[in-house]
Design a protein around this motif. Structure first.
Motif, short mmCIF file in Angstrom:
data_model
loop_
_atom_site.label_atom_id
_atom_site.label_comp_id
_atom_site.label_asym_id
_atom_site.label_seq_id
_atom_site.Cartn_x
_atom_site.Cartn_y
_atom_site.Cartn_z
N LYS A 290 13.03 13.31 -3.92
CA LYS A 290 11.85 12.65 -3.36
C LYS A 290 11.91 11.14 -3.55
O LYS A 290 11.41 10.38 -2.71
N SER A 291 12.54 10.72 -4.63
CA SER A 291 12.66 9.27 -4.87
C SER A 291 13.59 8.62 -3.85
O SER A 291 13.51 7.41 -3.61
N LYS A 292 14.48 9.42 -3.25
CA LYS A 292 15.42 8.90 -2.27
C LYS A 292 14.89 8.97 -0.84
O LYS A 292 15.45 8.37 0.07
N LEU A 293 13.82 9.76 -0.65
CA LEU A 293 13.28 9.90 0.69
C LEU A 293 12.58 8.61 1.13
O LEU A 293 11.93 7.94 0.33
N ASP A 294 12.73 8.31 2.38
CA ASP A 294 12.08 7.12 2.93
C ASP A 294 10.62 7.46 3.21
O ASP A 294 10.33 8.32 4.06
N PRO A 295 9.67 6.81 2.54
CA PRO A 295 8.25 7.13 2.76
C PRO A 295 7.74 6.63 4.10
O PRO A 295 6.61 6.93 4.48
N ASP A 296 8.55 5.85 4.81
CA ASP A 296 8.09 5.24 6.06
C ASP A 296 8.63 5.96 7.29
O ASP A 296 8.87 5.34 8.33
N VAL A 297 8.87 7.26 7.18
CA VAL A 297 9.35 8.05 8.33
C VAL A 297 8.51 9.32 8.45
O VAL A 297 7.86 9.75 7.48
N VAL A 298 8.54 9.90 9.63
CA VAL A 298 7.92 11.20 9.86
C VAL A 298 9.05 12.21 10.02
O VAL A 298 9.90 12.06 10.91
#
Length: 376
Positions: free
Chosen positions: A187-195
Protein backbone atom coordinates in the motif's frame (compact mmCIF):
# COMPACT_ATOMS: atom_id res chain seq x y z
CA UNK A 1 -3.90 -41.53 24.40
CA UNK A 2 -3.99 -40.93 20.66
CA UNK A 3 -5.54 -43.54 18.39
CA UNK A 4 -5.85 -42.96 14.64
CA UNK A 5 -7.75 -45.49 12.52
CA UNK A 6 -8.19 -45.81 8.77
CA UNK A 7 -11.65 -47.02 7.78
CA UNK A 8 -13.43 -47.77 4.53
CA UNK A 9 -16.31 -45.43 3.85
CA UNK A 10 -18.85 -45.46 1.02
CA UNK A 11 -20.68 -42.17 0.47
CA UNK A 12 -23.29 -43.63 -1.87
CA UNK A 13 -24.54 -47.12 -1.01
CA UNK A 14 -25.62 -47.58 -4.66
CA UNK A 15 -22.24 -46.54 -6.08
CA UNK A 16 -19.30 -48.85 -5.24
CA UNK A 17 -16.85 -46.37 -6.81
CA UNK A 18 -17.67 -43.84 -4.07
CA UNK A 19 -15.84 -45.98 -1.50
CA UNK A 20 -12.72 -44.42 0.00
CA UNK A 21 -10.58 -44.55 3.13
CA UNK A 22 -11.29 -42.00 5.85
CA UNK A 23 -9.53 -40.99 9.07
CA UNK A 24 -10.88 -41.61 12.55
CA UNK A 25 -9.23 -39.85 15.52
CA UNK A 26 -10.07 -41.24 18.95
CA UNK A 27 -13.32 -42.74 17.60
CA UNK A 28 -14.36 -39.43 15.97
CA UNK A 29 -15.02 -39.95 12.25
CA UNK A 30 -14.25 -37.41 9.57
CA UNK A 31 -16.39 -38.64 6.68
CA UNK A 32 -15.02 -35.87 4.43
CA UNK A 33 -11.38 -36.75 5.11
CA UNK A 34 -9.32 -39.04 2.95
CA UNK A 35 -6.28 -41.21 3.43
CA UNK A 36 -3.77 -42.12 0.73
CA UNK A 37 -0.31 -43.58 0.32
CA UNK A 38 2.23 -42.22 -2.15
CA UNK A 39 5.78 -43.49 -2.49
CA UNK A 40 5.43 -45.27 0.81
CA UNK A 41 4.33 -42.10 2.65
CA UNK A 42 1.06 -42.37 4.59
CA UNK A 43 -0.87 -39.11 4.33
CA UNK A 44 -4.20 -37.86 5.58
CA UNK A 45 -6.28 -34.74 4.95
CA UNK A 46 -8.64 -33.55 7.69
CA UNK A 47 -11.77 -31.47 7.03
CA UNK A 48 -13.98 -31.95 10.11
CA UNK A 49 -13.34 -29.23 12.74
CA UNK A 50 -14.13 -31.53 15.67
CA UNK A 51 -11.59 -34.09 14.43
CA UNK A 52 -8.99 -31.36 13.94
CA UNK A 53 -9.63 -29.98 17.45
CA UNK A 54 -8.98 -33.45 18.82
CA UNK A 55 -5.87 -33.99 16.72
CA UNK A 56 -4.08 -30.72 17.64
CA UNK A 57 -3.94 -31.85 21.28
CA UNK A 58 -1.10 -34.18 20.29
CA UNK A 59 2.47 -33.76 19.11
CA UNK A 60 3.83 -34.48 15.61
CA UNK A 61 5.84 -37.31 17.20
CA UNK A 62 2.65 -38.96 18.49
CA UNK A 63 0.82 -38.46 15.20
CA UNK A 64 3.85 -39.82 13.34
CA UNK A 65 3.18 -43.27 14.81
CA UNK A 66 0.11 -43.44 12.56
CA UNK A 67 0.59 -40.91 9.74
CA UNK A 68 3.70 -39.54 8.04
CA UNK A 69 1.95 -36.39 6.86
CA UNK A 70 -1.18 -34.53 7.98
CA UNK A 71 -2.89 -31.74 6.01
CA UNK A 72 -5.75 -29.39 6.81
CA UNK A 73 -7.36 -26.13 5.74
CA UNK A 74 -7.24 -22.93 7.81
CA UNK A 75 -9.14 -19.67 7.27
CA UNK A 76 -7.13 -16.47 7.56
CA UNK A 77 -8.07 -12.85 7.18
CA UNK A 78 -11.37 -12.76 5.29
CA UNK A 79 -10.68 -9.12 4.40
CA UNK A 80 -7.74 -10.18 2.24
CA UNK A 81 -9.57 -13.16 0.69
CA UNK A 82 -6.85 -15.50 1.97
CA UNK A 83 -6.88 -18.98 3.37
CA UNK A 84 -4.09 -21.47 3.95
CA UNK A 85 -3.38 -25.11 3.28
CA UNK A 86 -1.18 -26.41 6.09
CA UNK A 87 0.84 -29.62 5.78
CA UNK A 88 2.92 -31.08 8.61
CA UNK A 89 5.52 -33.80 8.14
CA UNK A 90 5.18 -35.86 11.32
CA UNK A 91 7.53 -38.62 10.26
CA UNK A 92 10.26 -37.68 7.74
CA UNK A 93 11.38 -40.23 5.16
CA UNK A 94 15.01 -39.81 6.21
CA UNK A 95 15.83 -40.27 9.90
CA UNK A 96 18.43 -37.49 9.62
CA UNK A 97 15.79 -34.95 8.58
CA UNK A 98 13.87 -32.86 11.10
CA UNK A 99 10.11 -32.48 11.24
CA UNK A 100 8.79 -29.71 9.01
CA UNK A 101 5.65 -27.90 7.92
CA UNK A 102 4.46 -25.86 4.94
CA UNK A 103 1.90 -23.09 4.69
CA UNK A 104 0.53 -22.51 1.20
CA UNK A 105 -1.62 -19.41 0.78
CA UNK A 106 -4.66 -19.77 -1.47
CA UNK A 107 -6.66 -16.84 -2.79
CA UNK A 108 -10.19 -16.32 -4.01
CA UNK A 109 -8.92 -14.84 -7.27
CA UNK A 110 -12.40 -14.74 -8.84
CA UNK A 111 -13.62 -12.22 -6.24
CA UNK A 112 -10.26 -10.53 -5.71
CA UNK A 113 -10.90 -6.76 -5.70
CA UNK A 114 -7.77 -5.31 -4.09
CA UNK A 115 -5.84 -2.39 -5.58
CA UNK A 116 -2.85 -4.73 -5.92
CA UNK A 117 -2.50 -8.04 -7.71
CA UNK A 118 -2.01 -11.53 -6.30
CA UNK A 119 1.37 -11.65 -7.99
CA UNK A 120 2.41 -8.43 -6.23
CA UNK A 121 1.33 -9.92 -2.91
CA UNK A 122 3.36 -13.09 -3.51
CA UNK A 123 6.41 -11.09 -4.56
CA UNK A 124 6.23 -8.92 -1.44
CA UNK A 125 5.96 -11.96 0.86
CA UNK A 126 8.96 -13.49 -0.91
CA UNK A 127 11.02 -10.31 -0.39
CA UNK A 128 10.11 -10.12 3.32
CA UNK A 129 11.04 -13.76 4.03
CA UNK A 130 14.29 -13.32 2.12
CA UNK A 131 15.19 -10.07 3.90
CA UNK A 132 14.52 -11.61 7.34
CA UNK A 133 17.22 -14.17 6.55
CA UNK A 134 15.77 -16.71 8.97
CA UNK A 135 16.94 -20.20 7.88
CA UNK A 136 13.89 -21.76 9.49
CA UNK A 137 11.55 -20.08 6.98
CA UNK A 138 11.83 -20.45 3.19
CA UNK A 139 9.53 -18.95 0.56
CA UNK A 140 7.93 -21.48 -1.80
CA UNK A 141 5.42 -21.68 -4.65
CA UNK A 142 3.16 -24.58 -5.62
CA UNK A 143 3.62 -23.85 -9.31
CA UNK A 144 6.38 -21.68 -10.78
CA UNK A 145 4.18 -20.61 -13.70
CA UNK A 146 0.74 -20.01 -12.12
CA UNK A 147 0.92 -18.01 -8.90
CA UNK A 148 -2.80 -18.45 -8.13
CA UNK A 149 -2.17 -22.17 -7.52
CA UNK A 150 -0.57 -21.21 -4.24
CA UNK A 151 2.41 -19.52 -2.63
CA UNK A 152 3.73 -19.45 0.93
CA UNK A 153 6.58 -20.77 3.00
CA UNK A 154 8.12 -23.88 4.47
CA UNK A 155 9.13 -24.21 8.13
CA UNK A 156 11.96 -26.51 9.15
CA UNK A 157 13.17 -27.82 12.53
CA UNK A 158 9.79 -28.23 14.23
CA UNK A 159 9.97 -29.44 17.81
CA UNK A 160 8.49 -32.93 17.78
CA UNK A 161 7.38 -32.77 21.43
CA UNK A 162 5.28 -29.61 21.08
CA UNK A 163 1.59 -30.10 20.36
CA UNK A 164 0.05 -29.10 17.06
CA UNK A 165 -1.95 -26.52 19.02
CA UNK A 166 1.28 -24.81 20.12
CA UNK A 167 2.71 -25.07 16.61
CA UNK A 168 -0.47 -23.61 15.08
CA UNK A 169 -0.39 -20.63 17.46
CA UNK A 170 3.21 -19.99 16.46
CA UNK A 171 2.31 -20.22 12.77
CA UNK A 172 -0.73 -17.95 13.24
CA UNK A 173 1.43 -15.26 14.80
CA UNK A 174 4.03 -15.49 12.04
CA UNK A 175 1.40 -15.52 9.27
CA UNK A 176 -0.43 -12.48 10.63
CA UNK A 177 2.77 -10.45 10.97
CA UNK A 178 3.87 -11.54 7.50
CA UNK A 179 0.57 -10.53 5.85
CA UNK A 180 0.42 -7.22 7.75
CA UNK A 181 3.94 -6.32 6.70
CA UNK A 182 3.32 -7.33 3.08
CA UNK A 183 0.04 -5.39 2.77
CA UNK A 184 1.51 -2.33 4.48
CA UNK A 185 4.52 -2.38 2.16
CA UNK A 186 2.39 -2.79 -0.97
CA UNK A 187 0.00 0.00 0.00
CA UNK A 188 2.91 2.34 0.64
CA UNK A 189 4.00 1.79 -2.97
CA UNK A 190 0.57 2.37 -4.48
CA UNK A 191 0.00 5.70 -6.14
CA UNK A 192 -2.81 7.43 -4.21
CA UNK A 193 -3.51 9.67 -7.20
CA UNK A 194 -4.93 6.99 -9.53
CA UNK A 195 -8.21 5.13 -9.93
CA UNK A 196 -7.66 1.37 -10.08
CA UNK A 197 -10.36 -1.21 -10.66
CA UNK A 198 -10.52 -4.77 -11.93
CA UNK A 199 -12.85 -6.87 -14.08
CA UNK A 200 -13.34 -10.56 -14.79
CA UNK A 201 -14.53 -10.82 -18.39
CA UNK A 202 -15.55 -14.12 -20.03
CA UNK A 203 -13.02 -15.03 -22.72
CA UNK A 204 -15.64 -14.78 -25.46
CA UNK A 205 -16.22 -11.04 -24.86
CA UNK A 206 -12.95 -9.95 -23.26
CA UNK A 207 -11.52 -8.30 -26.40
CA UNK A 208 -14.68 -6.25 -27.03
CA UNK A 209 -14.88 -5.11 -23.39
CA UNK A 210 -11.22 -4.12 -23.26
CA UNK A 211 -11.65 -2.14 -26.48
CA UNK A 212 -14.55 -0.25 -24.89
CA UNK A 213 -12.38 0.57 -21.86
CA UNK A 214 -9.74 2.09 -24.14
CA UNK A 215 -12.25 4.74 -25.27
CA UNK A 216 -12.69 5.95 -21.68
CA UNK A 217 -9.71 8.33 -21.95
CA UNK A 218 -11.44 10.11 -24.83
CA UNK A 219 -14.68 10.16 -22.83
CA UNK A 220 -12.85 11.93 -19.97
CA UNK A 221 -11.25 14.37 -22.42
CA UNK A 222 -14.73 15.30 -23.70
CA UNK A 223 -15.64 16.05 -20.08
CA UNK A 224 -12.60 18.28 -19.74
CA UNK A 225 -10.51 15.80 -17.70
CA UNK A 226 -7.02 15.11 -18.99
CA UNK A 227 -6.05 11.52 -18.03
CA UNK A 228 -4.38 8.41 -19.40
CA UNK A 229 -5.43 4.78 -18.98
CA UNK A 230 -3.64 1.45 -18.61
CA UNK A 231 -5.01 -2.07 -19.10
CA UNK A 232 -3.16 -5.10 -17.74
CA UNK A 233 -3.97 -8.80 -17.39
CA UNK A 234 -3.29 -10.41 -14.01
CA UNK A 235 -4.41 -13.78 -12.62
CA UNK A 236 -7.56 -14.14 -14.77
CA UNK A 237 -8.48 -10.48 -14.11
CA UNK A 238 -8.27 -7.35 -16.21
CA UNK A 239 -6.80 -4.43 -14.26
CA UNK A 240 -7.86 -0.96 -15.42
CA UNK A 241 -5.98 2.09 -14.18
CA UNK A 242 -6.86 5.75 -14.77
CA UNK A 243 -4.08 8.28 -14.14
CA UNK A 244 -5.10 11.96 -14.14
CA UNK A 245 -2.36 14.22 -15.46
CA UNK A 246 -3.41 16.97 -13.08
CA UNK A 247 -2.96 15.82 -9.48
CA UNK A 248 -5.59 18.32 -8.35
CA UNK A 249 -8.25 16.54 -10.40
CA UNK A 250 -10.90 14.97 -8.17
CA UNK A 251 -10.67 11.18 -8.26
CA UNK A 252 -14.30 11.08 -7.18
CA UNK A 253 -15.30 12.78 -10.46
CA UNK A 254 -13.35 10.13 -12.39
CA UNK A 255 -15.00 7.30 -10.45
CA UNK A 256 -18.46 8.77 -11.13
CA UNK A 257 -17.63 9.18 -14.81
CA UNK A 258 -16.37 5.59 -14.98
CA UNK A 259 -19.53 4.29 -13.35
CA UNK A 260 -21.67 6.19 -15.88
CA UNK A 261 -19.50 5.00 -18.75
CA UNK A 262 -19.67 1.33 -17.74
CA UNK A 263 -23.45 1.33 -17.29
CA UNK A 264 -24.18 3.20 -20.51
CA UNK A 265 -24.35 0.16 -22.85
CA UNK A 266 -27.68 -0.92 -21.30
CA UNK A 267 -30.67 -0.25 -23.55
CA UNK A 268 -32.36 2.25 -21.20
CA UNK A 269 -29.26 4.36 -20.76
CA UNK A 270 -28.57 4.37 -24.48
CA UNK A 271 -32.10 5.62 -25.18
CA UNK A 272 -31.55 8.41 -22.65
CA UNK A 273 -28.26 9.43 -24.31
CA UNK A 274 -29.90 9.49 -27.74
CA UNK A 275 -32.55 11.98 -26.60
CA UNK A 276 -30.00 14.47 -25.23
CA UNK A 277 -27.51 16.66 -27.05
CA UNK A 278 -27.72 14.84 -30.35
CA UNK A 279 -25.71 17.59 -32.02
CA UNK A 280 -22.75 17.19 -29.63
CA UNK A 281 -19.96 15.35 -31.49
CA UNK A 282 -18.64 13.84 -28.24
CA UNK A 283 -22.06 12.33 -27.49
CA UNK A 284 -22.28 10.96 -31.03
CA UNK A 285 -18.83 9.40 -30.67
CA UNK A 286 -19.81 7.87 -27.34
CA UNK A 287 -22.96 6.44 -28.92
CA UNK A 288 -20.82 4.91 -31.66
CA UNK A 289 -18.57 3.27 -29.07
CA UNK A 290 -21.57 1.88 -27.22
CA UNK A 291 -23.13 0.54 -30.41
CA UNK A 292 -19.81 -1.03 -31.38
CA UNK A 293 -19.61 -2.83 -28.03
CA UNK A 294 -23.23 -3.97 -28.29
CA UNK A 295 -22.66 -5.25 -31.83
CA UNK A 296 -19.59 -7.19 -30.69
CA UNK A 297 -21.55 -8.73 -27.83
CA UNK A 298 -24.39 -9.56 -30.21
CA UNK A 299 -22.00 -11.27 -32.64
CA UNK A 300 -20.40 -13.20 -29.81
CA UNK A 301 -23.81 -14.27 -28.50
CA UNK A 302 -24.85 -15.33 -32.03
CA UNK A 303 -21.66 -17.36 -32.43
CA UNK A 304 -22.33 -19.09 -29.11
CA UNK A 305 -25.88 -19.87 -30.20
CA UNK A 306 -24.60 -21.16 -33.56
CA UNK A 307 -22.06 -23.29 -31.72
CA UNK A 308 -24.82 -24.75 -29.53
CA UNK A 309 -26.99 -25.37 -32.59
CA UNK A 310 -24.08 -27.06 -34.38
CA UNK A 311 -23.49 -29.30 -31.38
CA UNK A 312 -27.17 -30.25 -31.30
CA UNK A 313 -27.09 -30.93 -35.06
CA UNK A 314 -24.04 -33.13 -34.64
CA UNK A 315 -25.80 -35.00 -31.85
CA UNK A 316 -28.81 -35.52 -34.14
CA UNK A 317 -26.59 -36.63 -37.03
CA UNK A 318 -24.77 -39.02 -34.74
CA UNK A 319 -28.10 -40.42 -33.53
CA UNK A 320 -29.31 -40.90 -37.11
CA UNK A 321 -26.00 -42.49 -38.11
CA UNK A 322 -26.24 -44.91 -35.21
CA UNK A 323 -29.76 -45.84 -36.31
CA UNK A 324 -28.54 -46.47 -39.88
CA UNK A 325 -25.72 -48.68 -38.62
CA UNK A 326 -28.12 -50.53 -36.36
CA UNK A 327 -30.59 -51.03 -39.23
CA UNK A 328 -27.84 -52.31 -41.53
CA UNK A 329 -26.65 -54.65 -38.83
CA UNK A 330 -30.21 -55.98 -38.45
CA UNK A 331 -30.51 -56.46 -42.23
CA UNK A 332 -27.15 -58.25 -42.33
CA UNK A 333 -28.24 -60.54 -39.51
CA UNK A 334 -31.45 -61.27 -41.36
CA UNK A 335 -29.50 -62.16 -44.52
CA UNK A 336 -27.37 -64.64 -42.60
CA UNK A 337 -30.43 -66.69 -41.64
CA UNK A 338 -33.50 -67.96 -43.50
CA UNK A 339 -36.57 -69.39 -41.81
CA UNK A 340 -37.81 -72.85 -42.83
CA UNK A 341 -40.72 -72.85 -40.39
CA UNK A 342 -41.47 -69.34 -39.11
CA UNK A 343 -40.51 -68.96 -35.48
CA UNK A 344 -39.53 -72.63 -35.22
CA UNK A 345 -36.74 -73.61 -37.61
CA UNK A 346 -34.17 -71.57 -39.55
CA UNK A 347 -30.92 -72.29 -41.43
CA UNK A 348 -27.75 -70.15 -41.78
CA UNK A 349 -24.34 -70.20 -43.43
CA UNK A 350 -22.08 -73.09 -42.48
CA UNK A 351 -18.31 -72.52 -42.21
CA UNK A 352 -16.12 -75.63 -42.64
CA UNK A 353 -12.38 -76.14 -43.03
CA UNK A 354 -11.51 -74.59 -46.38
CA UNK A 355 -15.13 -74.24 -47.53
CA UNK A 356 -18.49 -72.73 -46.59
CA UNK A 357 -22.10 -73.58 -47.48
CA UNK A 358 -24.67 -70.80 -47.37
CA UNK A 359 -27.79 -72.83 -46.53
CA UNK A 360 -29.77 -69.64 -46.02
CA UNK A 361 -29.08 -68.44 -49.59
CA UNK A 362 -29.77 -71.95 -51.00
CA UNK A 363 -33.13 -71.98 -49.26
CA UNK A 364 -33.97 -68.48 -50.56
CA UNK A 365 -33.13 -69.58 -54.17
CA UNK A 366 -35.32 -72.66 -53.77
CA UNK A 367 -38.18 -70.52 -52.49
CA UNK A 368 -37.87 -68.10 -55.42
CA UNK A 369 -37.81 -70.99 -57.98
CA UNK A 370 -40.80 -72.63 -56.33
CA UNK A 371 -42.71 -69.34 -56.34
CA UNK A 372 -41.87 -68.78 -60.04
CA UNK A 373 -43.12 -72.28 -61.02
CA UNK A 374 -46.32 -71.75 -59.08
CA UNK A 375 -46.93 -68.53 -61.03
CA UNK A 376 -46.32 -70.28 -64.36
Amino acid sequence: MLKIEIRDHQRDIDDPSSQKKIIVVNSIEDVYSFYFELDGQKSGRIYDESVLEELIKYTPKQIGLFLDKIMYHKNLSSEEAFYAEIAIICHPEDDDESLSASVMFQTDFVNWNKPYSIAEMAEEISLIIESDDNPQYQYSEYDDEIITNGFGFAVSQIYEDRTLFELENELDEYIQKLLDRAISSIKSKLDPDVVLTSFIFPESIKTACKQYLIYFAQFLADLGIDASTEIKEDAHRTLFKVIPKDKFTSLEHIRNALSLYLNAPTADNLALIQTEANNDISVVQWQANILHLQSQLLITNSLLQLKDATIEQLKLSNYQYQNIIQSRSTIENEKEEEEVIKGVLSVKKYEGQGFSINFAEILRIMKRNLFRKQRE
